[in-house]
Scaffold this motif. Sequence first.
Motif, PDB file in Angstrom:
ATOM      1  N   UNK A  42       2.787  66.698  36.564  1.00 53.27           N
ATOM      2  CA  UNK A  42       3.798  65.677  36.326  1.00 53.27           C
ATOM      3  C   UNK A  42       4.290  65.134  37.667  1.00 53.27           C
ATOM      4  N   UNK A  43       4.695  63.863  37.715  1.00 55.69           N
ATOM      5  CA  UNK A  43       5.215  63.295  38.968  1.00 55.69           C
ATOM      6  C   UNK A  43       6.455  64.044  39.436  1.00 55.69           C
ATOM      7  N   UNK A  44       6.605  64.123  40.741  1.00 56.08           N
ATOM      8  CA  UNK A  44       7.790  64.683  41.384  1.00 56.08           C
ATOM      9  C   UNK A  44       7.979  66.177  41.151  1.00 56.08           C
ATOM     10  N   UNK A  45       6.948  66.885  40.772  1.00 54.66           N
ATOM     11  CA  UNK A  45       7.058  68.343  40.626  1.00 54.66           C
ATOM     12  C   UNK A  45       6.094  69.081  41.539  1.00 54.66           C
ATOM     13  N   UNK A  46       4.991  68.462  41.921  1.00 52.91           N
ATOM     14  CA  UNK A  46       3.966  69.125  42.728  1.00 52.91           C
ATOM     15  C   UNK A  46       3.915  68.516  44.127  1.00 52.91           C
TER      16      UNK A  46
END
Length: 369
Positions: A42-46
């Motif tokens: 997911x965006x902005x988590x990794x």
Amino acid sequence: MIAPLTSAALLLGYAVVCSALEVGPVRVVNNRTYISYTADPKPDTNILECPYTLADSEVVAKVSWSLWQDDQEEGTFEWQPESTSEATGKLRDAVNLTRDDGSLELTTLRYDLAGYYSCAVTLSGAEREESEKWQLLIIDTTSAHFSSKTNSNKEECVYISSFETYAVFPPPTVHAGMYSNSHGGYYDEVTGSQWKKTIYANKSTSYAYDDIKFKISEETPLDAEFRSSIGVTKEDGTYIPLASTTSLAGMITERGCPELNLERSQAVQFRKIDRTCRNELKPWHFTGQAEVKCKEGFLAEGDVHDLVFDCHSTNLTWTPEPEADYLATLKCAPDPNSDDDDDDNGGSLASLSSLTLLLLSPTLLRLLE
């Protein structure tokens, strides 16, 4: 003779000394301690961030990233403002090349992208600072299902536990056993040899044990609980908790009234009272009773011949009926007509004195001769 520094060298040395550039340590966005493995990130988590500070006049020209495994550089990522970013090695086709902030965003997750990451910041004046290497864990919790079975043997005062963790990559750190904050954590724990380890094809690992007994006794801390926990430990010893379960079985938590502080000449008889595994006195329902009398071989002195105390389940304290002073109100004296051989009996002491004189009499006779 030392050659004089050129003007350019002096200026460069001055810039290096006066530079406010500080880099690192590397961190996961939003203060996360690891990256969770998923098929579709997911965006902005990794995202790995490379924190840096610099003076107002300084300008970042480049941010460079390296992935290290077994002290070998296995991948790189280089970001420059208003320029095309590049990735090599294991980071090729695995990172976002269009970011505008120099952070490293993993667009795909694989087990082999875990490792040590470092970042370096280069300023427009060629000053460069690099962070220390920081271990990134990509943790795959293949499920979130614990298998737990417990049983209590009240007669033996043992808590019996069987447990199986879900599979985790990388291999997890597991704990299970009696836990107490006042004792600093686990104090009676499932040992390493008692855990059964299963390694699956994807290299994830699960652990299990069967029917292990834990004793509950007077030595059991009052804040004890049975706890199982699973996490992952980094190479520097940092423990990352993933999940834990807590059991507060009745035999672990049950409390009762304390023992009555009897005189040696007193005896007690309990009604509607059970013993807890901590050897405390627990009322059957709401109230239990204790009747205190003089022991056999003793007689009550005065008007008080017995005392009755109630143990209340609400406050677990003894209350005398009727309200009176404590056990000192019941005075017990040796019964002169008793033949009891108890050590507390005056007759027993008299017998012992007679026996001593009898044993000594031959010696006394010889001395008199």
